[in-house]
Design an enzyme around this catalytic site. Sequence first.
Site, PDB file in Angstrom:
ATOM      1  N   ARG A   1     -12.793 -46.117  -0.927  1.00  0.00           N
ATOM      2  CA  ARG A   1     -11.936 -45.842  -1.902  1.00  0.00           C
ATOM      3  C   ARG A   1     -11.470 -46.910  -2.659  1.00  0.00           C
ATOM      4  NH1 ARG A   1      -6.141 -45.094   1.507  1.00  0.00           N
ATOM      5  NH2 ARG A   1      -6.177 -46.929   2.920  1.00  0.00           N
TER       6      ARG A   1
ATOM      7  N   HIS B   1      -8.924 -37.173   2.002  1.00  0.00           N
ATOM      8  CA  HIS B   1      -7.410 -37.462   2.434  1.00  0.00           C
ATOM      9  C   HIS B   1      -6.232 -36.773   1.397  1.00  0.00           C
ATOM     10  CE1 HIS B   1      -3.666 -39.654   3.647  1.00  0.00           C
ATOM     11  NE2 HIS B   1      -4.355 -40.356   4.564  1.00  0.00           N
TER      12      HIS B   1
ATOM     13  N   GLU C   1      -6.090 -32.875   5.497  1.00  0.00           N
ATOM     14  CA  GLU C   1      -7.433 -33.891   5.030  1.00  0.00           C
ATOM     15  C   GLU C   1      -8.766 -33.256   5.780  1.00  0.00           C
ATOM     16  OE1 GLU C   1      -6.174 -37.774   6.269  1.00  0.00           O
ATOM     17  OE2 GLU C   1      -4.139 -37.317   5.827  1.00  0.00           O
TER      18      GLU C   1
HETATM   19  O1  TA6 Z   1      -3.782 -39.461   7.070  1.00  0.00           O
HETATM   20  C1  TA6 Z   1      -3.393 -40.285   8.253  1.00  0.00           C
HETATM   21  C2  TA6 Z   1      -3.106 -41.869   8.016  1.00  0.00           C
HETATM   22  O2  TA6 Z   1      -4.196 -42.320   8.810  1.00  0.00           O
HETATM   23  C3  TA6 Z   1      -1.812 -41.903   8.310  1.00  0.00           C
HETATM   24  O3  TA6 Z   1      -1.720 -42.688   9.797  1.00  0.00           O
HETATM   25  C4  TA6 Z   1      -1.222 -43.073   7.317  1.00  0.00           C
HETATM   26  O4  TA6 Z   1      -1.751 -44.449   7.653  1.00  0.00           O
HETATM   27  C5  TA6 Z   1      -2.039 -42.304   6.390  1.00  0.00           C
HETATM   28  O5  TA6 Z   1      -3.450 -42.132   6.692  1.00  0.00           O
HETATM   29  C6  TA6 Z   1      -2.087 -43.180   5.038  1.00  0.00           C
HETATM   30  O6  TA6 Z   1      -2.945 -44.478   5.053  1.00  0.00           O
HETATM   31  P1  TA6 Z   1      -2.937 -45.358   3.726  1.00  0.00           P
HETATM   32  O7  TA6 Z   1      -3.927 -46.279   4.208  1.00  0.00           O
HETATM   33  O8  TA6 Z   1      -3.579 -44.768   2.514  1.00  0.00           O
HETATM   34  O9  TA6 Z   1      -1.395 -45.834   3.499  1.00  0.00           O
END
Ligand code: TA6
Length: 281
Positions: free
Chosen positions: A85, A155, A255
């Site tokens: 990403r 995501h 997601e």
């Molecule tokens: O989507 C779940 C997750 O793993 C959460 O635990 C939180 O960390 C989120 O992703 C966002 O992660 P990021 O690295 O994009 O801030």
Amino acid sequence: MTALKHFNNGFAYLEIENRQAKAKIALQGAHIFEYTKEGEASLLWLSQKSLFENNKAIRGGIPVCFPWFGKNDKGKDLPQHGFARTMIWDVVLQEDLDECTTHIVLRLESNAATKKMWNYDFHVELDFLIGKQLQVSMHIKNCSTIPFDVTTALHTYFKISNINKVLLDGLSHNQYYDALTKKRGTHQDSTGFSQEVDRIYYAVPNKIYLQDEMRKVEIESFGAHSLVVWNPWIEKSKHMRDMTPDGYKTMLCLETANAGDDIVTIHPNQSHKIGAIYRIV
Ligand code: TA6
């Protein structure tokens, strides 16, 4: 119509417009950060404080988690949710199928930088069909001589009107792993959320629905055996520089994933495809 655009800092993205929709896809991360169907509000949520800077994931849209989901305990410097990403992908196809649908494909291949973090040869493509619905699929090919394991996710941040009033339809009695309590639980149908949620659901049906005050979204997944549900709520948002204090109220991440125990082994010269089709119904 598709055009390559740049923000003032040089951050590059594709701008797509046809009779049914418009969209924006950053070259960094093959990250779609806008999709709006004609006559509808934006499907995807985007933080008002999102950074559009190299090597910083955009907060919103559909971040691509690859070749791992979450933290990687094999190295303290390894980026959460993998490196895909925050890397620049190549545009390999941009085609108007007709006046109402645009086909875009971006590609990332293993290189010296990726192999320092994950020592395998691969290529991964993100394939978008942008029209009255949005289809996003990730095609992963193992170009190595040995098998590798991946966990992945689209995501996706959905824009909603009120986190207290959304309903997830299709997860009744599904088992999940709660990343906050480190315990397993069983989904109970209820309207809305009233606290942070961070769950990996397993064995989810290939169609679920996000019912909001302003619309109902169908999420049809393929190649995925898990679904992550996340909202940071108040406290976690305070510690995120790219979130506004009340941003959590109008977003929910659903997601489509191969996450947690849902690990995918890809053998040499084999591929894995995971994706979702989002329809406003
Ligand atoms: O989507 C779940 C997750 O793993 C959460 O635990 C939180 O960390 C989120 O992703 C966002 O992660 P990021 O690295 O994009 O801030």
